[in-house]
Write a protein that holds these residues in place. Structure first.
Motif: not given
Lengths: 316, 172
Positions: A275-283
């Motif tokens: 599945l493809r994803i775009t976004g900003t995530f906390p590391l």
């Protein structure tokens, strides 16, 4: 014959050899491996059986258990001399070696899984090492050279002029700062340069060729060859602010990057890994990152323990 | 209970009556805790229950000793692991300290992996763990262990074969 039955000795040996070659990053191996796997049912069986070994190691991946397993290996002092040299350098730079003992012992400065390390150099330049990175500091009267052995480093060269050139060296080439902020990542035989401000002169191996890479551009260097200059992907240096920015990547890739910062093990079921994803995530906050994922994709978290997490298809 | 199960039980009971005191004495000499020695001797007889009955067993004490030695090794290995685990835990920040249950699970997991790797040389084992757990490359491991890259490949092959045999049995 069940998929658990042992294969013939010769098949097992061949499968192990393929694993080692793949692991060693042998170029163009995948298509040949595919052919070998298709040749005989037992080839694929041996390959799949070997693939399960890692799963049996999963429960001991957290740092504490890993340290216990490796205690006998660490009791022996290998490369004592290099260690002493590294310790002196680290001491001289005023760094504390609180790093968890993994990899890169002989490097001057190294980070473990999920660790970052900031470092102000004698000339006031600033380095930030990403997870699992190792550098040697090779400052001399003629140049400020840093060898990036593995991993990724974000460089901010000092604003005030130092006449010595500032150079990052990897196995694939050298990168000379032209007053600037940039990222160099080396992994599995290729180096990626991302220029964030000003410009960097990139030279592959020993070809004598040089290209100026400007702010907002990236290039990939491998096998003595400079790739084309491309627009840099957004958020390349987000990790230095504790964030991971991805654009249209497979979920499996995202988890691999998050896993670096997660104490324990993080994986995706093969049915959702693509599945493809775009976004900003906390590391550094895996829980929040995973929550965000379950909101935007049809997945849910399967929890064996707090440190052993797996993304699986969501229940209907 | 089947007739066979019942005769199996009788057989073990006879052995227990005749040899328990002797086995307990042997275990007490091998390790100091009396309670532990008693547990281990009980375990040894429980193991016998699961075995095929040997009517013409001429040396029952030899069989008991073989079983007890195995149990004792497991016991020492486990205490050694527990000790090492607790030492490693001492470095963990207080907030991240695992619960008692998590600790038990971790020790259990460690034991399983130790069994999987049992029989590998110290270097092969170290190389294998560096590779599979730390993701170190062949060259990095060679440098760390002070051996050649082909030797590292050999170690890794041994490690994979060892695990394979433990999980799937000896290749045909």
């Amino acid at each position: 014959m069940t998929s658990d039955a042992p294969v013939p000795e010769a098949v097992l040996r061949a499968a192990i050899d393929w694993k080692l070659r793949l692991d060693d990053g042998e170029p163009d191996i995948v298509s040949r491996l595919e052919r070998w796997l298709a040749e005989d049912e037992r080839h694929r069986r041996a390959w799949n059986q070997l693939g399960t070994i890692d799963r049996h190691l999963d429960p001991v991946r957290p740092p504490v258990t890993r340290q216990v397993l490796q205690r006998s290996a660490r009791k022996r002092p290998p490369l004592l001399r290099s260690l002493a040299v590294a310790a002196t350098l680290i001491g001289a730079l005023g760094l504390t070696d609180r790093l968890w003992p993994l990899g890169h012992w002989t490097a001057d400065v190294h980070t473990g899984r999920g660790e970052q390390h900031s470092l102000r150099l004698p000339d006031d330049s600033h380095l930030q090492l990403n997870s699992r990175s190792a550098i040697d500091l090779l400052y001399s009267d003629q140049e400020r050279r840093i060898r990036l052995r593995e991993g990724e480093v974000l460089v901010d060269t000092a604003a005030r002029g130092d006449p010595r050139p500032f150079i990052i060296e990897t196995a694939e080439g050298t990168f000379r700062a032209l007053g600037t902020r940039f990222l160099v990542r080396t992994h599995a035989g290729s180096t990626r340069l991302v220029v964030l401000a000003a410009a960097v002169a990139a030279s592959p191996g020993d070809t004598g060729q040089t290209r100026i890479v400007r702010a907002g551009e990236q290039i990939i260097v491998s096998g003595n060859r400079l790739g084309p200059s491309e627009p840099a992907p957004p958020g390349s240096d987000a990790w230095s602010r504790g964030l991971l920015v991805v654009q249209d990547v497979p979920l499996g890739d995202l988890l691999e990057q998050l896993d670096d910062y997660h104490t324990g093990h993080l994986s995706a079921d093969p049915t959702v890994a693509r599945l493809r994803i775009t976004g900003t995530f906390p590391l550094t906050d895996t829980e929040r990152a995973l929550n965000a994922l379950t909101l935007s994709l049809p997945v849910q978290v399967e929890r064996t323990t707090d440190w052993w997490l797996r993304l699986v298809p969501a229940d209907r | 209970m089947t007739a066979e199960g019942s005769s199996q039980r009788q057989w073990v009971e006879t052995l227990y009556r005749d040899h328990h005191g002797w086995l307990l004495g042997w275990l007490r000499r091998k390790q100091p805790c009396p309670q532990r020695a008693e547990d281990l001797s009980q375990d040894a007889f429980v193991r016998l229950l699961g075995r095929e009955r040997m009517n013409d067993l001429r040396e029952p004490r030899a069989l008991l000793l073989t079983i007890a030695r195995g149990l004792l090794i497991d016991h020492f290995r486990r205490s050694d692991l527990e000790q090492a685990y607790l030492e490693a835990l001492a470095q963990v920040p207080e907030g991240e300290y695992p619960s008692t249950e998590e600790q038990a699970l971790a020790i259990e997991a460690l034991e399983q992996v130790e069994r999987l790797l049992d029989g590998l040389s110290a270097r092969a084992r170290a190389a294998f763990l560096y590779n599979r757990l730390d993701g170190m490359s062949h060259a990095e491991i060679a440098e760390r262990l002070g051996v050649s890259v082909p030797r590292v490949r050999q170690y890794l092959a041994q490690g994979m074969r060892q695990c394979y045999v433990a999980l799937y049995g000896t290749p045909t």
